[in-house]
Design an enzyme around this catalytic site. Structure first.
Site, PDB file in Angstrom:
ATOM      1  N   HIS A 123      37.058  -3.905 -59.818  1.00 49.92           N
ATOM      2  CA  HIS A 123      37.866  -4.675 -58.867  1.00 49.92           C
ATOM      3  C   HIS A 123      36.960  -5.750 -58.258  1.00 49.92           C
ATOM      4  O   HIS A 123      35.749  -5.531 -58.131  1.00 49.92           O
ATOM      5  CB  HIS A 123      38.344  -3.702 -57.785  1.00 49.92           C
ATOM      6  CG  HIS A 123      39.311  -4.254 -56.802  1.00 49.92           C
ATOM      7  ND1 HIS A 123      38.918  -5.001 -55.723  1.00 49.92           N
ATOM      8  CD2 HIS A 123      40.656  -4.151 -56.727  1.00 49.92           C
ATOM      9  CE1 HIS A 123      39.986  -5.331 -55.018  1.00 49.92           C
ATOM     10  NE2 HIS A 123      41.055  -4.828 -55.603  1.00 49.92           N
ATOM     11  N   ASP A 200      32.661   3.317 -56.629  1.00 49.56           N
ATOM     12  CA  ASP A 200      33.879   2.810 -56.001  1.00 49.56           C
ATOM     13  C   ASP A 200      34.967   3.848 -56.236  1.00 49.56           C
ATOM     14  O   ASP A 200      35.512   3.949 -57.339  1.00 49.56           O
ATOM     15  CB  ASP A 200      34.241   1.458 -56.627  1.00 49.56           C
ATOM     16  CG  ASP A 200      35.624   0.964 -56.202  1.00 49.56           C
ATOM     17  OD1 ASP A 200      36.337   1.704 -55.490  1.00 49.56           O
ATOM     18  OD2 ASP A 200      35.986  -0.161 -56.585  1.00 49.56           O
ATOM     19  N   GLN A 203      40.210   4.399 -56.357  1.00 47.27           N
ATOM     20  CA  GLN A 203      41.248   5.068 -57.156  1.00 47.27           C
ATOM     21  C   GLN A 203      40.828   6.477 -57.543  1.00 47.27           C
ATOM     22  O   GLN A 203      41.505   7.132 -58.338  1.00 47.27           O
ATOM     23  CB  GLN A 203      41.549   4.255 -58.430  1.00 47.27           C
ATOM     24  CG  GLN A 203      41.996   2.832 -58.192  1.00 47.27           C
ATOM     25  CD  GLN A 203      43.343   2.730 -57.489  1.00 47.27           C
ATOM     26  OE1 GLN A 203      44.076   3.720 -57.370  1.00 47.27           O
ATOM     27  NE2 GLN A 203      43.684   1.550 -57.004  1.00 47.27           N
ATOM     28  N   LYS A 226      45.136   4.288 -49.593  1.00 50.33           N
ATOM     29  CA  LYS A 226      45.502   4.656 -50.958  1.00 50.33           C
ATOM     30  C   LYS A 226      45.649   6.163 -51.113  1.00 50.33           C
ATOM     31  O   LYS A 226      45.818   6.676 -52.220  1.00 50.33           O
ATOM     32  CB  LYS A 226      44.456   4.121 -51.946  1.00 50.33           C
ATOM     33  CG  LYS A 226      44.454   2.592 -52.050  1.00 50.33           C
ATOM     34  CD  LYS A 226      43.494   2.123 -53.116  1.00 50.33           C
ATOM     35  CE  LYS A 226      43.126   0.659 -52.965  1.00 50.33           C
ATOM     36  NZ  LYS A 226      44.147  -0.252 -53.497  1.00 50.33           N
ATOM     37  N   CYS A 366      43.322  -8.163 -59.003  1.00 48.31           N
ATOM     38  CA  CYS A 366      41.972  -8.369 -58.464  1.00 48.31           C
ATOM     39  C   CYS A 366      40.907  -7.925 -59.457  1.00 48.31           C
ATOM     40  O   CYS A 366      39.881  -7.356 -59.075  1.00 48.31           O
ATOM     41  CB  CYS A 366      41.769  -7.641 -57.138  1.00 48.31           C
ATOM     42  SG  CYS A 366      42.879  -8.202 -55.868  1.00 48.31           S
TER      43      CYS A 366
HETATM   44  N1  PMP Z   1      38.336  -0.862 -55.889  1.00 55.33           N
HETATM   45  C1  PMP Z   1      39.384  -0.471 -56.610  1.00 55.33           C
HETATM   46  C2  PMP Z   1      39.153   0.228 -57.924  1.00 55.33           C
HETATM   47  C3  PMP Z   1      40.668  -0.696 -56.123  1.00 55.33           C
HETATM   48  O1  PMP Z   1      41.731  -0.302 -56.842  1.00 55.33           O
HETATM   49  C4  PMP Z   1      40.853  -1.332 -54.874  1.00 55.33           C
HETATM   50  C5  PMP Z   1      42.232  -1.619 -54.319  1.00 55.33           C
HETATM   51  N2  PMP Z   1      43.133  -2.198 -55.232  1.00 55.33           N
HETATM   52  C6  PMP Z   1      39.713  -1.717 -54.165  1.00 55.33           C
HETATM   53  C7  PMP Z   1      38.474  -1.451 -54.699  1.00 55.33           C
HETATM   54  C8  PMP Z   1      39.789  -2.398 -52.850  1.00 55.33           C
HETATM   55  O2  PMP Z   1      40.397  -1.580 -51.916  1.00 55.33           O
HETATM   56  P1  PMP Z   1      40.771  -2.169 -50.480  1.00 55.33           P
HETATM   57  O3  PMP Z   1      41.684  -3.333 -50.737  1.00 55.33           O
HETATM   58  O4  PMP Z   1      41.458  -1.044 -49.795  1.00 55.33           O
HETATM   59  O5  PMP Z   1      39.516  -2.588 -49.845  1.00 55.33           O
END
Ligand code: PMP
Length: 411
Positions: A123, A200, A203, A226, A366
């Site tokens: 991401h 990270d 997920q 999440k 993203c």
């Molecule tokens: N890393 C991953 C793998 C994600 O799926 C996401 C959210 N889509 C994020 C980071 C970022 O999370 P947040 O927007 O809650 O900071």
């Protein structure tokens, strides 16, 4: 049965009881954010009705209660991920802030020529902080690439990892392909090369049983929203000795020991990394969310999601105009399915299924480097959680057929 599993829990989520565009809401955008059960809504409400005050700062009763509520939430997070101490749990806004905090603080211990190893499926929030750290400190940023089966092979990992690797930062599960990376095995090898391991878990933590003693990552980031919690509360876990070594990122109130006109000393962990008034209601909501998840059991949640994914992949594969942008097998993958309908832009796809009450994501998620790597312009994405049911997958399939009809392909 599996059918009863989701139906039983779905009742706890008021937002899921509504109709959207005349249809029962089918919420398949859980990789973006999840919904909150009644118990989370109530916990936040009760905090604001009975306990709200600025924590840490006051001797008055409400301030003490607010502090207690905040610290109880921290201990809940500690036990949820099996961290060694509450001092290892830093509250942030979200995964993005956790990773930015870390990349900024790690600046103090990297040296020119060090390498940072990430993967092309990250991401943006696990790319940009490292890109910029590399630029500021003259480091080399290296990428791991997945194979045609969407997994990062062991050979690829061993080729890129070396004694120059200072930081490995890798997602537990891809938010595009749903692939689960072998983070535990990767951490062992990275540690053998003397690298720090960042995971990270945005997920990961919501879906997989996650144990810091077992995983042995040095840092682990995730977002409350999440995993049934409120927006605006996230976590950075770090090993205590490492967090003690690192300088703080944000500076200000709440994180100091002593301040003079010329210099300051910092508070102990975890306050050192939590400048400013914290999001106590968010932490309280996250605590209630964890209670809810633990009551069901992470293994049961994962099993339910896998069953749903297997079913959805099979039903989607019956349609010859559906292209799945991720693995079809269930080995090391979770409940996130990216896909395209031949000749139809994912934004049109998402808009038309929404007219049928089905909420899915569309776009680049993203993860633009990954999209470019696989030559996807964009994809639609359906992602599941504990309250999703097979009957919803059936309606989703009907909605996909509807999209084809709208575009004049017949049924
Ligand atoms: N890393 C991953 C793998 C994600 O799926 C996401 C959210 N889509 C994020 C980071 C970022 O999370 P947040 O927007 O809650 O900071």
């Amino acid at each position: 049965s599996k059918q009863e599993f989701a139906a039983k829990y779905k009742r706890d989520f008021p937002i899921l009881k509504q109709k959207i565009n005349g249809h029962d809401l089918i919420y398949f955008d859980n990789a973006a954010t999840t919904q909150k059960p009644e118990s989370v809504l109530q916990a936040v409400n009760e905090y604001n009705r009975k306990f709200n005050a600025n924590p840490h700062r006051g001797a008055h009763t409400l301030s003490v209660r607010s502090t207690q509520a905040y610290e109880a939430a921290r201990e809940k997070v500690q036990s949820f991920i099996n961290a060694a101490s509450p001092a290892e749990i830093i509250f942030t806004r979200n995964t993005t802030e956790s990773l930015n905090l870390l990349a900024n603080s790690l600046e103090a211990i990297v040296k020119p020529g060090d390498e940072i190893l990430i993967s092309v499926l990250e991401h943006h929030s696990n790319i940009l902080p490292w890109q910029q750290l590399a630029e500021r400190k003259n480091l080399t940023l290296k990428y791991l690439y997945p194979d045609e089966n969407f997994r990062i092979s062991q050979e690829e990992f061993e080729k890129k990892l070396s004694s120059k690797t200072k930081i490995l930062s890798i997602s537990q599960m891809s938010n595009v392909t749903g692939v689960v990376n072998p983070v535990k095995e990767m951490a062992v090898k990275a540690h053998q090369q003397g690298a720090l391991v960042v995971v990270d878990g945005a997920q990961g933590a919501p879906h997989l049983k996650t144990d810091m003693q077992d995983l042995d990552a040095d840092f682990y980031a995730f977002s409350g929203h999440k995993m049934l919690g409120p927006l605006g509360i996230g976590v950075l876990y770090g090993k205590e000795n490492l967090l003690n070594e690192l300088p703080p990122f944000l500076k200000g109130g709440g994180m100091i020991e002593y301040v003079t006109e010329d210099y300051s000393t910092y508070a102990e962990l975890p306050e050192k990394f939590e400048a400013g008034t914290p999001n106590v209601e968010g932490a309280v909501g996250l605590q209630a969310a964890i209670d809810y998840l633990e009551n069901i059991g992470m293994d049961a949640i994962w099993e339910h999601e896998l069953g749903l994914t297997e079913y959805a992949l099979a039903r989607m594969s019956e349609l010859d105009y559906v292209e799945i942008a991720g693995p079809l097998d269930l080995e090391k993958r979770g409940g996130i399915i990216s896909f395209n309908l031949t000749g139809i832009h994912s934004h049109d796809l998402a808009t038309i299924v929404d007219s049928q009450g089905v909420a899915i994501r569309s776009g680049h998620h993203c993860a633009q480097p990954l999209m470019k790597y696989y030559n996807f312009n964009s994809t639609g994405r359906a992602s599941f959680y504990l309250y999703n049911e097979r009957s919803e997958v059936d309606k989703f399939i009907l909605a996909l057929k509807k999209v084809r009809e709208v575009f004049g392909y017949g049924s």
